[in-house]
Design an enzyme around this catalytic site. Structure first.
Site, PDB file in Angstrom:
ATOM      1  N   SER A 185       0.851  -1.190   0.000  1.00  0.00           N
ATOM      2  CA  SER A 185       0.000   0.000   0.000  1.00  0.00           C
ATOM      3  C   SER A 185       0.890   1.244   0.000  1.00  0.00           C
ATOM      4  O   SER A 185       1.772   1.371   0.852  1.00  0.00           O
ATOM      5  CB  SER A 185      -0.885  -0.006   1.243  1.00  0.00           C
ATOM      6  N   LEU A 211      -2.442   2.242  -4.594  1.00  0.00           N
ATOM      7  CA  LEU A 211      -2.221   3.680  -4.380  1.00  0.00           C
ATOM      8  C   LEU A 211      -3.378   4.250  -3.584  1.00  0.00           C
ATOM      9  O   LEU A 211      -4.542   4.073  -3.960  1.00  0.00           O
ATOM     10  CB  LEU A 211      -2.131   4.422  -5.717  1.00  0.00           C
ATOM     11  N   LYS A 212      -3.064   4.940  -2.509  1.00  0.00           N
ATOM     12  CA  LYS A 212      -4.095   5.686  -1.797  1.00  0.00           C
ATOM     13  C   LYS A 212      -4.458   6.882  -2.663  1.00  0.00           C
ATOM     14  O   LYS A 212      -3.567   7.542  -3.218  1.00  0.00           O
ATOM     15  CB  LYS A 212      -3.552   6.173  -0.443  1.00  0.00           C
ATOM     16  N   ASN A 228     -10.635   5.120   0.653  1.00  0.00           N
ATOM     17  CA  ASN A 228     -11.051   5.261   2.052  1.00  0.00           C
ATOM     18  C   ASN A 228     -12.222   6.238   2.202  1.00  0.00           C
ATOM     19  O   ASN A 228     -12.128   7.215   2.975  1.00  0.00           O
ATOM     20  CB  ASN A 228      -9.874   5.714   2.921  1.00  0.00           C
ATOM     21  N   GLU A 257     -11.045   0.712  -4.356  1.00  0.00           N
ATOM     22  CA  GLU A 257     -11.447   0.264  -3.024  1.00  0.00           C
ATOM     23  C   GLU A 257     -12.162   1.380  -2.281  1.00  0.00           C
ATOM     24  O   GLU A 257     -11.662   2.507  -2.198  1.00  0.00           O
ATOM     25  CB  GLU A 257     -10.223  -0.190  -2.236  1.00  0.00           C
ATOM     26  N   ASP A 288     -14.257  -2.299   1.682  1.00  0.00           N
ATOM     27  CA  ASP A 288     -13.436  -2.520   2.889  1.00  0.00           C
ATOM     28  C   ASP A 288     -14.291  -2.131   4.095  1.00  0.00           C
ATOM     29  O   ASP A 288     -14.969  -2.964   4.688  1.00  0.00           O
ATOM     30  CB  ASP A 288     -12.157  -1.678   2.757  1.00  0.00           C
TER      31      ASP A 288
HETATM   32  O1  LIG Z   1      -0.167  -2.593   4.625  1.00  0.00           O
HETATM   33  C1  LIG Z   1      -0.905  -2.304   5.579  1.00  0.00           C
HETATM   34  O2  LIG Z   1      -0.997  -2.943   6.630  1.00  0.00           O
HETATM   35  C2  LIG Z   1      -1.796  -1.078   5.422  1.00  0.00           C
HETATM   36  C3  LIG Z   1      -2.713  -1.273   4.254  1.00  0.00           C
HETATM   37  C4  LIG Z   1      -3.613  -0.086   4.162  1.00  0.00           C
HETATM   38  O3  LIG Z   1      -3.484   0.719   3.280  1.00  0.00           O
HETATM   39  N1  LIG Z   1      -4.508   0.022   5.151  1.00  0.00           N
HETATM   40  C5  LIG Z   1      -5.368   1.195   5.186  1.00  0.00           C
HETATM   41  C6  LIG Z   1      -6.761   0.802   4.875  1.00  0.00           C
HETATM   42  O4  LIG Z   1      -7.588   1.687   4.748  1.00  0.00           O
HETATM   43  O5  LIG Z   1      -6.984  -0.396   4.681  1.00  0.00           O
HETATM   44  C7  LIG Z   1      -5.156   1.880   6.484  1.00  0.00           C
HETATM   45  C8  LIG Z   1      -5.749   1.424   7.630  1.00  0.00           C
HETATM   46  C9  LIG Z   1      -5.462   2.072   8.841  1.00  0.00           C
HETATM   47  C10 LIG Z   1      -4.547   3.133   8.884  1.00  0.00           C
HETATM   48  C11 LIG Z   1      -3.963   3.551   7.729  1.00  0.00           C
HETATM   49  C12 LIG Z   1      -4.263   2.904   6.522  1.00  0.00           C
END
Ligand SMILES: O=C(O)CCC(=O)N[C@@H](C(=O)O)c1ccccc1
Length: 368
Positions: free
Chosen positions: A135, A162-163, A191, A214, A239
């Site tokens: 990620s 990619l975020k 997100n 996503e 998600d």
């Molecule tokens: O590689 C990892 O563990 C993170 C993967 C990732 O992008 N998680 C995100 C999400 O929304 O799923 C995220 C969660 C919590 C905090 C930051 C990012």
């Protein structure tokens, strides 16, 4: 099994680099670890809550409080507890899925260590190693993004996520495609940063042959995702919206998603995560394992889950050094783009005592 002790540990793990998403930037992962003991075993788990309720409504202090005041007393009262009973015992309490997941996982770890069975074998792993995605956060510039993605591809990651957020979406995707070509597996994660009214804009991602988009919309906007799925070609993955096998079935039936990110912490634990996997497999919907910046404790369990047969897409099961210079456990090291599924009893890993003590910021034994 009877619980003989429950300990909560607050751990601070600095990230190797800031990790920016549409809901904020992480620089230190403040973890809540759970350690339970029974007469003949111990179990570990990691509560995936963030310090603030930005990913979901849960947050670290709230998870510790609900465990301390409600969940642990309820579990301690059960003379013969096992992992399958945890969800039932805690079902009168609403929500707090990450806190419930942490307690169920710690009890499951203790149970499996005592039985000498690995998480992978218990869950039904079909592989002994899993392909790993990575990620990539929102960056300050396109050149910085391309350097970062290039580094991960050189490291062997088999999928890039990619975020994205409004203002950082089409251009970064275009730049990655232009620099690294059409062959790399590429997906994006919003997100919940968009609205259905952004459909025409999100459809501009369609030419880039992404694996999925996503969680573009609010976690409760299942109908909005179904409408968006009719307006964009790129498959929609959910998600935050998928909180149980039941919501997974409903989202699939409503056409709100074509792919599901299975994240055990979000759904109350690995038992429900496996049920979601089974529902998705039954509907022909591919799943992949999400991540919450776990230490090696949570990572071990996620890698075991990602080895189940329906996990046909690479997950966010990156190596330890993606986030941490030093992990709490022996590091997970990428090998040819894969991580090995732990084979030892239970999680198959445990915290390295001196590392755990060095990163512990608070510890608390809960009265039973
Ligand atoms: O590689 C990892 O563990 C993170 C993967 C990732 O992008 N998680 C995100 C999400 O929304 O799923 C995220 C969660 C919590 C905090 C930051 C990012």
């Amino acid at each position: 099994m009877k619980l003989t002790s429950v300990e909560l540990r607050r751990v601070a793990m600095p990230l190797v680099a800031p990790f920016r998403t549409s809901f904020g930037t992480q620089t230190v992962r403040e973890l809540l670890l759970v350690r339970v003991t029974t007469p003949d075993s111990e179990g570990w788990s990691e509560c995936a809550t963030l310090v603030d309720p930005r990913y979901s409504a849960e947050y670290v202090d709230g998870a510790a409080d609900v465990m301390r005041r409600f969940f642990v007393p309820a579990l301690a009262a059960v003379p013969d507890l096992d992992a399958h009973a945890v969800g039932r015992v805690l079902s009168p309490f609403k929500g707090h899925w990450m806190a419930k997941a942490a307690l169920e996982t710690a009890v499951l770890d203790a149970e499996l260590r005592a039985a000498g069975q690995s998480f992978g074998r218990f869950l039904g792993a079909a592989r002994d190693r899993v392909p790993c995605g990575v990620s990539v956060g929102i960056m300050d510039s396109i050149p910085q993004l391309l350097d970062t993605v290039g580094g991960y591809l050189d490291a062997g990651y088999v999928r890039i996520k990619l975020k994205i957020e409004p203002g950082w979406d089409v251009e970064p995707v275009r730049a990655v495609r232009e620099r690294f070509g059409d062959e790399i597996a590429l997906q994006v994660d919003a997100n919940t940063a968009y609205a259905v009214s952004d459909a025409r804009h999100l459809a501009r991602l369609d030419p880039f042959d992404l694996l999925l988009i996503e969680q573009p919309l609010d976690e409760d906007d299942v109908l909005g995702h179904a409408e968006l799925a009719r307006l964009v070609r790129t498959p929609i993955c959910l998600d935050e919206s998928i909180t149980s096998a039941r919501t997974a079935a409903a989202a699939i039936r409503l056409g709100a998603c074509a792919v599901v990110n299975v994240k055990p912490a979000r759904v109350g634990g690995y038992l429900e995560a496996r049920r979601i996997h089974d529902v998705c497999v039954a509907h022909g919907v591919p799943v992949w394992c999400g991540g919450m910046l776990e230490s090696g404790i949570g990572r071990a369990a996620n890698v075991a889950l990602a080895a189940l047969p329906g996990f046909t897409l690479p997950g966010d099961t990156s190596a330890s050094d993606r986030y941490y210079a030093t992990d709490l456990t022996a590091p997970f090291v990428l090998d040819d783009g894969h991580l090995p599924v732990p084979t030892g009893p239970g999680l198959g890993v445990e915290p390295v005592p001196e590392l755990l003590d060095a990163m512990t910021t608070a510890r608390e034994s809960l009265p039973l």
